[in-house]
Design a protein around this motif. Structure first.
Motif, PDB file in Angstrom:
ATOM      1  N   TYR A  96      -6.061  13.018  15.733  1.00 55.56           N
ATOM      2  CA  TYR A  96      -4.707  13.364  15.283  1.00 55.56           C
ATOM      3  C   TYR A  96      -4.264  12.462  14.128  1.00 55.56           C
ATOM      4  O   TYR A  96      -3.693  12.945  13.134  1.00 55.56           O
ATOM      5  N   MET A  97      -4.536  11.166  14.239  1.00 55.86           N
ATOM      6  CA  MET A  97      -4.139  10.226  13.186  1.00 55.86           C
ATOM      7  C   MET A  97      -4.822  10.566  11.866  1.00 55.86           C
ATOM      8  O   MET A  97      -4.212  10.469  10.789  1.00 55.86           O
ATOM      9  N   ILE A  98      -6.080  10.970  11.928  1.00 50.01           N
ATOM     10  CA  ILE A  98      -6.806  11.368  10.710  1.00 50.01           C
ATOM     11  C   ILE A  98      -6.182  12.621  10.107  1.00 50.01           C
ATOM     12  O   ILE A  98      -5.923  12.688   8.892  1.00 50.01           O
ATOM     13  N   LEU A  99      -5.934  13.630  10.931  1.00 49.53           N
ATOM     14  CA  LEU A  99      -5.339  14.869  10.431  1.00 49.53           C
ATOM     15  C   LEU A  99      -3.942  14.626   9.865  1.00 49.53           C
ATOM     16  O   LEU A  99      -3.549  15.240   8.861  1.00 49.53           O
ATOM     17  N   LYS A 100      -3.195  13.724  10.497  1.00 47.99           N
ATOM     18  CA  LYS A 100      -1.850  13.399  10.007  1.00 47.99           C
ATOM     19  C   LYS A 100      -1.937  12.720   8.636  1.00 47.99           C
ATOM     20  O   LYS A 100      -1.133  13.010   7.743  1.00 47.99           O
ATOM     21  N   GLN A 101      -2.914  11.816   8.470  1.00 51.99           N
ATOM     22  CA  GLN A 101      -3.120  11.216   7.152  1.00 51.99           C
ATOM     23  C   GLN A 101      -3.372  12.299   6.102  1.00 51.99           C
ATOM     24  O   GLN A 101      -2.784  12.294   5.011  1.00 51.99           O
ATOM     25  N   MET A 102      -4.264  13.221   6.439  1.00 54.04           N
ATOM     26  CA  MET A 102      -4.613  14.281   5.491  1.00 54.04           C
ATOM     27  C   MET A 102      -3.419  15.173   5.204  1.00 54.04           C
ATOM     28  O   MET A 102      -3.199  15.595   4.061  1.00 54.04           O
ATOM     29  N   ASP A 103      -2.629  15.442   6.235  1.00 52.27           N
ATOM     30  CA  ASP A 103      -1.442  16.282   6.069  1.00 52.27           C
ATOM     31  C   ASP A 103      -0.426  15.625   5.137  1.00 52.27           C
ATOM     32  O   ASP A 103       0.289  16.307   4.399  1.00 52.27           O
ATOM     33  N   GLU A 104      -0.385  14.290   5.166  1.00 53.87           N
ATOM     34  CA  GLU A 104       0.555  13.533   4.333  1.00 53.87           C
ATOM     35  C   GLU A 104      -0.060  13.085   3.012  1.00 53.87           C
ATOM     36  O   GLU A 104       0.583  12.360   2.243  1.00 53.87           O
ATOM     37  N   GLY A 105      -1.305  13.482   2.759  1.00 51.23           N
ATOM     38  CA  GLY A 105      -1.967  13.115   1.508  1.00 51.23           C
ATOM     39  C   GLY A 105      -2.340  11.654   1.424  1.00 51.23           C
ATOM     40  O   GLY A 105      -2.394  11.083   0.326  1.00 51.23           O
ATOM     41  N   LYS A 106      -2.611  11.031   2.568  1.00 51.03           N
ATOM     42  CA  LYS A 106      -2.953   9.613   2.604  1.00 51.03           C
ATOM     43  C   LYS A 106      -4.443   9.422   2.895  1.00 51.03           C
ATOM     44  O   LYS A 106      -5.107  10.308   3.432  1.00 51.03           O
ATOM     45  N   ALA A 107      -4.928   8.252   2.557  1.00 53.89           N
ATOM     46  CA  ALA A 107      -6.288   7.846   2.930  1.00 53.89           C
ATOM     47  C   ALA A 107      -6.258   6.333   3.139  1.00 53.89           C
ATOM     48  O   ALA A 107      -6.341   5.555   2.185  1.00 53.89           O
ATOM     49  N   VAL A 108      -6.107   5.923   4.378  1.00 59.40           N
ATOM     50  CA  VAL A 108      -6.009   4.501   4.722  1.00 59.40           C
ATOM     51  C   VAL A 108      -6.843   4.229   5.974  1.00 59.40           C
ATOM     52  O   VAL A 108      -7.359   5.148   6.605  1.00 59.40           O
ATOM     53  N   VAL A 109      -6.953   2.944   6.313  1.00 63.02           N
ATOM     54  CA  VAL A 109      -7.611   2.544   7.554  1.00 63.02           C
ATOM     55  C   VAL A 109      -6.535   2.238   8.584  1.00 63.02           C
ATOM     56  O   VAL A 109      -5.715   1.346   8.383  1.00 63.02           O
ATOM     57  N   GLN A 110      -6.527   2.994   9.677  1.00 66.58           N
ATOM     58  CA  GLN A 110      -5.585   2.745  10.760  1.00 66.58           C
ATOM     59  C   GLN A 110      -6.342   2.234  11.988  1.00 66.58           C
ATOM     60  O   GLN A 110      -7.510   2.564  12.192  1.00 66.58           O
ATOM     61  N   ASN A 111      -5.645   1.443  12.781  1.00 67.99           N
ATOM     62  CA  ASN A 111      -6.265   0.829  13.948  1.00 67.99           C
ATOM     63  C   ASN A 111      -5.632   1.371  15.228  1.00 67.99           C
ATOM     64  O   ASN A 111      -4.568   0.927  15.648  1.00 67.99           O
ATOM     65  N   GLU A 112      -6.296   2.354  15.837  1.00 70.44           N
ATOM     66  CA  GLU A 112      -5.821   2.891  17.113  1.00 70.44           C
ATOM     67  C   GLU A 112      -6.141   1.949  18.265  1.00 70.44           C
ATOM     68  O   GLU A 112      -5.465   1.952  19.288  1.00 70.44           O
ATOM     69  N   TYR A 113      -7.164   1.092  18.069  1.00 75.43           N
ATOM     70  CA  TYR A 113      -7.690   0.234  19.139  1.00 75.43           C
ATOM     71  C   TYR A 113      -7.124  -1.180  19.023  1.00 75.43           C
ATOM     72  O   TYR A 113      -7.847  -2.164  19.138  1.00 75.43           O
ATOM     73  N   LYS A 114      -5.815  -1.273  18.834  1.00 79.12           N
ATOM     74  CA  LYS A 114      -5.176  -2.575  18.617  1.00 79.12           C
ATOM     75  C   LYS A 114      -5.268  -3.488  19.826  1.00 79.12           C
ATOM     76  O   LYS A 114      -5.145  -4.703  19.694  1.00 79.12           O
ATOM     77  N   ARG A 115      -5.513  -2.929  20.995  1.00 83.97           N
ATOM     78  CA  ARG A 115      -5.619  -3.770  22.184  1.00 83.97           C
ATOM     79  C   ARG A 115      -6.873  -4.638  22.172  1.00 83.97           C
ATOM     80  O   ARG A 115      -6.994  -5.575  22.960  1.00 83.97           O
ATOM     81  N   ALA A 116      -7.819  -4.342  21.263  1.00 83.32           N
ATOM     82  CA  ALA A 116      -9.049  -5.136  21.189  1.00 83.32           C
ATOM     83  C   ALA A 116      -9.428  -5.559  19.774  1.00 83.32           C
ATOM     84  O   ALA A 116     -10.122  -6.549  19.588  1.00 83.32           O
ATOM     85  N   VAL A 117      -8.972  -4.827  18.770  1.00 84.13           N
ATOM     86  CA  VAL A 117      -9.406  -5.058  17.386  1.00 84.13           C
ATOM     87  C   VAL A 117      -8.274  -5.638  16.562  1.00 84.13           C
ATOM     88  O   VAL A 117      -7.163  -5.072  16.516  1.00 84.13           O
ATOM     89  N   ARG A 118      -8.558  -6.757  15.902  1.00 86.95           N
ATOM     90  CA  ARG A 118      -7.611  -7.361  14.961  1.00 86.95           C
ATOM     91  C   ARG A 118      -8.075  -7.079  13.537  1.00 86.95           C
ATOM     92  O   ARG A 118      -9.277  -6.897  13.280  1.00 86.95           O
ATOM     93  N   GLU A 119      -7.134  -7.077  12.620  1.00 87.63           N
ATOM     94  CA  GLU A 119      -7.464  -6.794  11.223  1.00 87.63           C
ATOM     95  C   GLU A 119      -8.544  -7.738  10.703  1.00 87.63           C
ATOM     96  O   GLU A 119      -9.461  -7.325   9.993  1.00 87.63           O
ATOM     97  N   GLU A 120      -8.445  -9.024  11.071  1.00 84.69           N
ATOM     98  CA  GLU A 120      -9.401 -10.017  10.568  1.00 84.69           C
ATOM     99  C   GLU A 120     -10.667 -10.089  11.411  1.00 84.69           C
ATOM    100  O   GLU A 120     -11.635 -10.762  11.031  1.00 84.69           O
ATOM    101  N   GLY A 121     -10.696  -9.399  12.555  1.00 80.19           N
ATOM    102  CA  GLY A 121     -11.866  -9.446  13.419  1.00 80.19           C
ATOM    103  C   GLY A 121     -11.991 -10.777  14.151  1.00 80.19           C
ATOM    104  O   GLY A 121     -11.014 -11.499  14.339  1.00 80.19           O
ATOM    105  N   ASN A 122     -13.193 -11.101  14.549  1.00 78.02           N
ATOM    106  CA  ASN A 122     -13.478 -12.346  15.264  1.00 78.02           C
ATOM    107  C   ASN A 122     -14.021 -13.365  14.260  1.00 78.02           C
ATOM    108  O   ASN A 122     -15.204 -13.330  13.902  1.00 78.02           O
ATOM    109  N   ILE A 123     -13.166 -14.246  13.795  1.00 79.65           N
ATOM    110  CA  ILE A 123     -13.525 -15.194  12.738  1.00 79.65           C
ATOM    111  C   ILE A 123     -14.657 -16.130  13.180  1.00 79.65           C
ATOM    112  O   ILE A 123     -15.584 -16.423  12.414  1.00 79.65           O
TER     113      ILE A 123
END
Length: 349
Positions: free
Chosen positions: A216-243
């Motif tokens: 759904y998040m991918i289709l919503k991006q396409m519907d809005e004309g966007k192309a970005v990286v979104q993080n649905e798995y925020k409970r385990a994944v951080r933007e910077e990862g495991n430093i």
């Protein structure tokens, strides 16, 4: 959860469009097939599996390196899934049947334990993506037993994705990024694919709701004309990862061009052990003599399946000569392999 899933499916239907979404995770494919997710979403929303099985991606030549060592009397420690992955001269299961000392382990720590108990040379075949590479690096930094060395078969996901995007062979429009890998590398390595190639991306978890939300998040991006990286798995994944894990990998490994099973050479796609740790590198310690080459069983289409341009059902060997009890191609060996999953869950409907 059932009502939420129904609501997400309805939202997907409302904004669906022709799109080809690739994922690169055996666990994602398992969830998709087990829960019939492809049957829940509009047919125009196509979900294809890429090279998400680390065992399946190990090319014949690296299996042959282990076979060479095993047949020379070296003790080989490897994951159970690796035992039946084909090389050009057989499998490690074949070598074990011939009398070679091939042992199944659950991680490098088990290989350390084996080396501490025997006098023989031991080689751990370190297969895996960025998820397992930090454990290999940590043991090398800590200091391996003198009779233990590593055959690094670690591979990096982002370079493989870049290769697939630039090849145009798959003609993919969006990506569901792997949760486990992303816990280590974070989301930044995927940014290029959105900024340069205009590809919407979502890092997703592993339950059916995670997958549906990601679609759904991918289709919503396409519907809005966007192309970005979104993080649905925020409970385990951080933007910077495991430093800490990243620093360990940077300390121990350098990145090199190398082939994957079913692929030609992919630039900057594998980890090799640095010269500072040459004593831990089986390729440096032993004079391994194997010839370059990839033996593909007649009729096997593992290569196209790993590249996301074919499904197991299109292979004439699938469910017949090739099955989990008698795997002909690497994709049927591991429970993370696309063919193995398709065998167990049928059409996924």
């Amino acid at each position: 959860m059932k009502n939420l899933s129904k609501e997400i499916v309805e939202r997907i239907e409302n904004i669906s469009r022709p799109v080809k979404i690739m994922h690169v995770c055996g666990s994602h494919e398992h969830t998709i097939m087990q829960h019939g997710i492809r049957s829940l979403i509009p047919k125009e929303v196509e979900i294809v599996a890429g090279p998400g099985c680390p065992v399946c991606c190990v090319p014949s030549i690296e299996v042959d390196e282990c076979l060479y060592l095993a047949r020379k009397g070296v003790t080989i420690a490897t994951f159970g899934d690796m035992l039946r992955v084909p090389g050009t001269t057989g499998t490690l299961a074949d070598a074990k049947a011939e009398g070679a000392d091939v042992r199944i382990v659950y991680g490098i720590n088990n290989a350390v334990e084996i080396a501490e108990k025997i006098d023989n040379d031991v080689v751990f075949m370190a297969a895996g993506f960025e998820t397992t590479a930090p454990t290999t690096a940590a043991e090398i930094v800590a200091g391996l037993p003198k009779n233990l060395s590593i055959l690094s078969c670690h591979r990096l996901i982002p370079p493989a994705l870049k290769f697939l995007i630039e090849s145009g062979e798959v003609n993919l429009n969006a990506l569901i990024e792997p949760g486990h890998v992303s816990t280590i590398i974070g989301t930044e390595p995927y940014e290029l694919f959105s900024k340069k190639y205009g590809i919407p991306q979502v890092v997703a978890g592993f339950n059916p709701f995670d997958i549906l939300i990601a679609i759904y998040m991918i289709l919503k991006q396409m519907d809005e004309g966007k192309a970005v990286v979104q993080n649905e798995y925020k409970r385990a994944v951080r933007e910077e990862g495991n430093i800490k894990a990243q620093k360990l990998m940077d300390e121990v490994f350098y990145i090199k061009d190398k082939e994957w099973r079913g692929f030609p050479e992919i630039p900057n796609s594998t980890y090799e052990i640095k010269d500072e740790f040459a004593d831990s590198n089986a390729r440096e310690r032993f004079d391994i003599k194997v010839e370059q080459g990839e033996k593909v069983p007649t009729g096997c289409i593992c290569g196209p399946i790993l590249r996301g341009i074919a499904r197991p059902e299109q292979c004439k060997l699938f469910r017949k000569e090739c099955n989990p009890m008698n795997p002909i191609g690497a994709c049927m060996v591991s429970k993370e392999g696309t063919c193995n999953i398709a065998f167990r869950y049928g059409s996924g409907l």
